[in-house]
Write a protein that holds these residues in place. Structure first.
Motif, PDB file in Angstrom:
ATOM      1  N   ALA A 146       0.890  -1.262  -0.141  1.00  0.00           N
ATOM      2  CA  ALA A 146       0.088   0.022   0.047  1.00  0.00           C
ATOM      3  C   ALA A 146       0.920   1.309   0.066  1.00  0.00           C
ATOM      4  O   ALA A 146       0.551   2.305  -0.646  1.00  0.00           O
ATOM      5  CB  ALA A 146      -0.918  -0.106   1.468  1.00  0.00           C
ATOM      6  N   GLY A 147       1.932   1.156   0.733  1.00  0.00           N
ATOM      7  CA  GLY A 147       2.920   2.301   0.772  1.00  0.00           C
ATOM      8  C   GLY A 147       3.425   3.015  -0.801  1.00  0.00           C
ATOM      9  O   GLY A 147       3.076   3.863  -1.156  1.00  0.00           O
ATOM     10  N   PRO A 148       4.102   2.034  -1.323  1.00  0.00           N
ATOM     11  CA  PRO A 148       4.458   2.331  -2.713  1.00  0.00           C
ATOM     12  C   PRO A 148       3.418   2.691  -3.702  1.00  0.00           C
ATOM     13  O   PRO A 148       3.476   3.445  -4.517  1.00  0.00           O
ATOM     14  CB  PRO A 148       5.541   1.280  -3.118  1.00  0.00           C
ATOM     15  N   ALA A 149       2.314   2.094  -3.489  1.00  0.00           N
ATOM     16  CA  ALA A 149       1.107   2.148  -4.346  1.00  0.00           C
ATOM     17  C   ALA A 149       0.756   3.635  -4.148  1.00  0.00           C
ATOM     18  O   ALA A 149       0.418   4.242  -5.334  1.00  0.00           O
ATOM     19  CB  ALA A 149       0.071   1.289  -4.052  1.00  0.00           C
ATOM     20  N   MET A 150       0.426   4.013  -2.962  1.00  0.00           N
ATOM     21  CA  MET A 150      -0.131   5.433  -2.761  1.00  0.00           C
ATOM     22  C   MET A 150       0.881   6.524  -2.982  1.00  0.00           C
ATOM     23  O   MET A 150       0.540   7.675  -3.505  1.00  0.00           O
ATOM     24  CB  MET A 150      -0.540   5.412  -1.354  1.00  0.00           C
ATOM     25  N   THR A 151       2.193   6.341  -2.834  1.00  0.00           N
ATOM     26  CA  THR A 151       3.337   7.313  -3.070  1.00  0.00           C
ATOM     27  C   THR A 151       3.310   7.546  -4.511  1.00  0.00           C
ATOM     28  O   THR A 151       3.694   8.396  -4.854  1.00  0.00           O
ATOM     29  CB  THR A 151       4.562   7.091  -2.497  1.00  0.00           C
ATOM     30  N   LEU A 152       3.314   6.444  -5.389  1.00  0.00           N
ATOM     31  CA  LEU A 152       3.264   6.406  -6.849  1.00  0.00           C
ATOM     32  C   LEU A 152       2.280   7.279  -7.234  1.00  0.00           C
ATOM     33  O   LEU A 152       2.532   7.870  -8.129  1.00  0.00           O
ATOM     34  CB  LEU A 152       3.402   5.015  -7.382  1.00  0.00           C
TER      35      LEU A 152
END
Length: 416
Positions: A146-152
């Motif tokens: 979820a972290g990299p998905a949202m920061t992307l």
């Protein structure tokens, strides 16, 4: 509502307070302060979430600004004391600046991040290997996608090439760690064939795109909503994002280990559509909530980077959907199975003497890619001898094969 503390020179107090009033901020207190030998004024302001970035962008043009921004919500009580409920009903979304700074903070140390990716991969493998669905749910809670998905998605909305690159790197690293973990475990435990849960999880549907779109919207809404206006926890939305990514990652590793190329290709397709779908949906939500390429304390945003990232995501999404709908049933097995069952029901309704009891249609992964037939199990209530039952089964097979480019195998049982 947030608390914002500013340290300004005495000569700039009037200008700063005028800007605060223009943007809807309220002065709570003004204090004398010092920074070394210099005299300063400390202004403590009550700031509506949606006004913080515009206010900071305004005052930093003319002020050597030093700001202390508390990201926690505050409850502001003003006279009269008899009306506290009306003072706290205005719950606003978080400021785009706060969401962006939170994204920067989430890109932390690598050891813990990769550790969760490996642990998530282990639990996904155990769940698929032992056919324990509750373990897949546990893996979705642990997997750090979820972290990299949202920061992307934030990087796409902001047009930040640096954040975009770092988010993609963490995305790839987490997926690679989970895939490698599942592959090594399959080799270590000498796995030879795909389990039923692996086969079922690898089946794709014509509505597969809806999951990443829903995950992207839910993840972005969780970040922009005030903590007191959201009834959904961050863990729940993070689990939804991981639900789109964790099982396909485990399937790729396990499929590579046992030589099931159809599972690998199906899962790679799933990962691709999840990544671009989450990115597009999340970016749209962030844009709707006011995130722009240019903002306070943020010089790196570029319009062309945001446009290029969106265009790339849309192009990849279009390509993946083209592959899905031009190659039936390879990426549509789940939907085709349901349509086949509906077709069987329709065919049997033409014979009033035959009453349907149950019908089940499913694909297998036992043959090479693209050559797996649909297995149809039908139970009916009718007085049919073997020859008549065989004729009905042949009729169903022909109807299915005329409708779909697949081989149909029908097992029909008739009992009076």
């Amino acid at each position: 509502m947030r608390q914002l503390a500013l340290a300004v020179y005495p000569s700039e107090v009037a200008t700063t307070l005028a800007s605060a009033q223009k943007h809807g901020l309220t002065l709570f207190a003004q204090l004398d302060a010092r920074e070394g030998d210099e005299v300063r004024q400390m202004l403590i302001l009550e700031a509506p979430n949606g006004r913080i970035e515009d206010f900071l962008a305004d005052v930093e043009k003319s002020t050597d600004l030093r700001a202390l921004f508390a990201p926690q919500g505050i409850i502001s009580l003003r006279p009269p004391a008899s009306e506290p409920e009306s003072q706290m009903l205005d719950i606003q979304p978080r400021s785009p600046l706060e969401v962006f700074l939170g994204a920067l903070q989430s890109i932390g140390s690598w050891p813990g991040f990769l550790g969760y990716a490996v642990v998530g991969g282990i639990i996904v493998w155990i769940g698929l290997f032992t056919e324990s669905i509750f373990l897949l749910v546990a893996a979705m809670l642990i997997a750090p996608f979820a972290g990299p998905a949202m920061t992307l998605a934030i990087a796409t909305a902001r047009g930040d090439a640096n954040l975009l690159g770092r988010s993609l790197l963490r995305y790839i690293a987490a997926l690679a760690a989970s895939i490698l973990t599942a592959w090594l475990l399959s080799l270590a435990f000498d796995q030879r064939i795909a389990t039923e849960l692996m086969i079922e999880t690898s089946m794709r549907s014509t509505v597969s795109l809806l999951l990443p779109l829903a995950a992207g919207v839910a993840g972005a809404l969780n970040l922009v909503q005030s903590e007191r206006s959201s009834l959904v926890s961050g863990a729940a939305t993070g689990m939804l994002v991981a639900a789109a990514l964790a099982p396909p990652a485990g399937l790729i590793g396990m499929g590579l280990a046992i030589g099931q190329t159809d599972i690998v290709l199906s899962s790679l397709w799933a990962l691709g559509i999840q990544i671009v779908g989450i990115n597009l949906a999340g970016c749209v939500v962030f844009r709707i909530y006011g995130m722009q390429t240019n903002g306070a304390r943020y010089p790196r945003g570029k319009d062309w980077i945001s446009i290029a990232s969106l265009a790339s995501s849309m192009a990849v999404l279009a390509a993946l959907l083209t592959v899905q709908f031009s190659d039936a049933p390879q990426f549509q097995q789940s939907s085709v199975s349901q349509r086949v069952s509906a077709l069987v029901v329709d065919e049997l309704d033409r014979s009033p003497e035959i009453r349907l009891v149950t019908v089940n249609s499913h694909f297998t992964r036992s043959r090479e890619q693209g050559n797996n037939p649909v297995w149809i199990t039908v139970q009916v209530q009718a007085s049919l001898d073997d020859r008549e039952a065989s004729a009905v089964a042949d009729r169903i097979e022909k109807r299915v094969e005329d409708e779909f480019p697949i081989t149909a195998l029908v097992d029909l049982t008739a009992k009076d």
